[in-house]
Design an enzyme around this catalytic site. Structure first.
Site, PDB file in Angstrom:
ATOM      1  CE  LYS A 264      -2.416   1.684   3.507  1.00  0.00           C
ATOM      2  NZ  LYS A 264      -3.339   1.704   4.634  1.00  0.00           N
TER       3      LYS A 264
ATOM      4  CG  ASP B  89      -7.696   3.801   2.331  1.00  0.00           C
ATOM      5  OD1 ASP B  89      -8.614   3.493   1.523  1.00  0.00           O
ATOM      6  OD2 ASP B  89      -7.667   4.894   2.902  1.00  0.00           O
TER       7      ASP B  89
END
Ligand code: SF4
Length: 227
Positions: free
Chosen positions: A135, A153
């Site tokens: 991420k 997310d």
């Protein structure tokens, strides 16, 4: 490490059609043509540190800490000179600050040792840095280096499953689906459009469905009614 989440099938919207997906992004783009991260940064290194600090913390909280930290240390050299103990003092208002401080010091040393003090521009090199997972690498590649990556997310995961835009059982499945279905012209900013939509409109507890600009395209069966 990418956290895995599961969304029960009945909580997911039916899959959006390609034409609906195009219209979904066209509307978000019209409202905010140049979306930006809410993390404050001036260089790729500052962005990398801010994203590492932002795990399980709010952007507002990270900005408060980095406004004090970056004037003192905003390069790998300066971060090592500051040292882990002093760094902890600067970021002690952020959750998991002990582990994050250790990672920032270790990644600063690695940047100096292997990358001439610069933030590398490939996923493999980024993910080799301490505290940097898929991420974080996606955010840096997208925001600092202009790549069409999409970091998933908790907000993006929720929006994609609720609306039927890109349903998936975990964040990696949603990311892969987004890369498959988002039209190329919207891919560059898709991450920020989705994160801001999830943060301010399609909220976790009380989505603002009556005021939502993509309400008619969204397939979630449990939209909140008008007051
Ligand atoms: S209509 Fe409601 S559930 Fe659907 S995207 Fe908008 S805020 Fe989210």
């Amino acid at each position: 490490m990418i956290a895995k989440k599961r969304v029960p099938a009945k909580r997911r919207g039916e899959r959006m059609a390609p034409a609906e997906i195009g219209e979904f992004f066209a509307r978000l783009a019209e409202l905010d043509p140049e979306p930006k991260t809410e993390l404050e940064y001036a260089t790729p290194f500052e962005l990398l540190v801010a994203v590492v600090l932002s795990a399980q913390a709010t952007d507002v909280g990270v900005n408060k800490a980095t406004r004090r930290l970056f004037p003192v240390a905003n390069t790998p050299q300066a971060m090592l000179a500051l040292g882990e103990t002093e760094l902890k003092h600067h970021i002690s208002t952020i959750g998991l600050y002990n582990a994050k401080a250790a990672n920032v010091i270790a990644l600063s040393a690695l940047l100096l040792e292997h990358h001439g003090g610069e933030v590398p521009t490939t996923r493999a090199e980024l993910e080799a840095l301490p505290g940097v997972g898929r991420k974080t690498a996606n955010v840096v590649l997208n925001t600092a280096f202009g790549e069409d990556t999409i970091a998933v997310d908790t907000h993006i995961f929720r929006v994609c499953n609720r609306t039927g835009l890109a349903p998936g059982k975990d964040v990696r499945a949603v990311e892969d689906e987004l890369l498959r279905v988002v039209p190329a012209k919207f891919r560059r900013h898709a991450h920020h459009w989705l994160i801001l939509h999830g943060r301010y409109t399609c909220k976790a507890r009380k989505p603002q469905c009556p005021a939502c600009s993509v309400r008619d395209l969204c397939h979630w069966p449990e939209k909140t009614p008008a007051a």
